[in-house]
Design a protein around this motif. Structure first.
Motif, PDB file in Angstrom:
ATOM      1  N   THR A  16       0.879  -1.191   0.067  1.00  0.00           N
ATOM      2  CA  THR A  16      -0.117  -0.105  -0.065  1.00  0.00           C
ATOM      3  C   THR A  16       0.836   1.204  -0.076  1.00  0.00           C
ATOM      4  O   THR A  16       0.223   2.361   0.166  1.00  0.00           O
ATOM      5  CB  THR A  16      -1.051   0.119   1.082  1.00  0.00           C
ATOM      6  N   THR A  20      -3.347   6.672  -1.854  1.00  0.00           N
ATOM      7  CA  THR A  20      -3.931   7.482  -1.282  1.00  0.00           C
ATOM      8  C   THR A  20      -5.703   7.216  -1.415  1.00  0.00           C
ATOM      9  O   THR A  20      -6.303   7.898  -0.525  1.00  0.00           O
ATOM     10  CB  THR A  20      -4.011   8.947  -2.232  1.00  0.00           C
ATOM     11  N   ASP A  21      -5.915   6.215  -2.111  1.00  0.00           N
ATOM     12  CA  ASP A  21      -7.345   5.942  -2.180  1.00  0.00           C
ATOM     13  C   ASP A  21      -7.764   4.859  -1.020  1.00  0.00           C
ATOM     14  O   ASP A  21      -7.188   3.921  -0.819  1.00  0.00           O
ATOM     15  CB  ASP A  21      -7.736   5.136  -3.480  1.00  0.00           C
ATOM     16  N   GLN A  22      -8.765   5.609  -0.149  1.00  0.00           N
ATOM     17  CA  GLN A  22      -9.085   4.901   1.072  1.00  0.00           C
ATOM     18  C   GLN A  22      -9.814   3.459   0.683  1.00  0.00           C
ATOM     19  O   GLN A  22      -9.548   2.403   1.563  1.00  0.00           O
ATOM     20  CB  GLN A  22     -10.146   5.683   1.807  1.00  0.00           C
ATOM     21  N   LEU A  25      -7.191   0.902   0.040  1.00  0.00           N
ATOM     22  CA  LEU A  25      -6.461   0.711   1.157  1.00  0.00           C
ATOM     23  C   LEU A  25      -7.340  -0.291   2.213  1.00  0.00           C
ATOM     24  O   LEU A  25      -6.592  -1.462   2.467  1.00  0.00           O
ATOM     25  CB  LEU A  25      -6.125   1.971   1.896  1.00  0.00           C
ATOM     26  N   MET A  26      -8.153  -0.005   2.275  1.00  0.00           N
ATOM     27  CA  MET A  26      -9.191  -1.179   2.701  1.00  0.00           C
ATOM     28  C   MET A  26      -9.441  -2.419   2.098  1.00  0.00           C
ATOM     29  O   MET A  26      -9.363  -3.437   3.056  1.00  0.00           O
ATOM     30  CB  MET A  26     -10.777  -0.475   2.887  1.00  0.00           C
ATOM     31  N   ARG A  47     -17.734   1.868   6.584  1.00  0.00           N
ATOM     32  CA  ARG A  47     -17.371   3.312   6.489  1.00  0.00           C
ATOM     33  C   ARG A  47     -18.473   4.303   6.936  1.00  0.00           C
ATOM     34  O   ARG A  47     -19.702   4.085   6.790  1.00  0.00           O
ATOM     35  CB  ARG A  47     -17.187   3.542   4.778  1.00  0.00           C
ATOM     36  N   ASN A 113      -8.659   9.154  10.231  1.00  0.00           N
ATOM     37  CA  ASN A 113      -7.691   9.763   9.125  1.00  0.00           C
ATOM     38  C   ASN A 113      -6.797  10.682   9.686  1.00  0.00           C
ATOM     39  O   ASN A 113      -6.648  10.652  11.141  1.00  0.00           O
ATOM     40  CB  ASN A 113      -8.681  10.463   8.148  1.00  0.00           C
ATOM     41  N   PHE A 148      -3.947   4.675   7.428  1.00  0.00           N
ATOM     42  CA  PHE A 148      -5.056   5.851   7.130  1.00  0.00           C
ATOM     43  C   PHE A 148      -4.489   7.315   7.558  1.00  0.00           C
ATOM     44  O   PHE A 148      -5.336   8.270   7.493  1.00  0.00           O
ATOM     45  CB  PHE A 148      -6.261   5.470   7.709  1.00  0.00           C
TER      46      PHE A 148
END
Length: 155
Positions: A16, A20-22, A25-26, A47, A113, A148
């Motif tokens: 990862t 930057t894309d949450q 990452l998840m 979320r 975050n 995060f």
């Protein structure tokens, strides 16, 4: 099987770094954690999509609940309080939501975050009673914090 958290952390960091894309990452974290230990029967994110509302995000395992209000269940408690929920017996947890009848114990970690706001919760269910330890909570919280907070992308 027990989790080798050092290797798991290094793997997630390698996969990862710079992302930057949450959701990406998840998805990666859910997959890697899910396959790290046989205790982990359902592994995924809920979320924060509206005030007081969690919606299912990337996950591994059977179907999960689609929407969870902050006022309900173990996930809602983690989102509402911003505190880790380590539940040895979900049937003894007031207001537990049975998304899967096989779930016996649960670990839910708030995801923050870089500003410290709770943006999601990371939910791990086990079909074994009392499956999770304080070490699981501590090590997984550290992985989530790195991923995060922006630390992995040099923010």
């Amino acid at each position: 099987m027990t989790v080798d958290y050092d290797t798991l952390t290094k793997t997630i960091v390698a996969l990862t770094a710079g992302e930057t894309d949450q959701v990406a990452l998840m998805a990666t974290i859910a997959c890697e954690v899910h396959h790290a230990d046989d205790r982990f029967d359902w592994t995924g994110f809920y979320r924060v999509t509206d005030p007081g509302i969690l919606k299912i995000g990337p996950y591994q395992g059977g179907h999960g609940c689609l929407v969870i209000p902050f006022g309900r269940g173990v996930c809602g408690a983690a989102a509402r309080t911003g505190k880790v929920q380590l539940v040895a017996d979900v049937h003894a947890f007031p207001g537990h939501i049975a998304c899967a009848s096989s779930t016996q114990s649960e670990l839910v970690l708030p995801v923050r975050n870089a500003s410290g706001e709770v943006i999601a919760v990371f939910d791990i269910d086990s079909d074994q009673p009392d499956a999770f330890t304080d070490e699981d909570a501590e090590k997984l919280s550290a992985i989530l914090s790195k991923a995060f907070s922006g630390e992995l992308r040099g923010a």
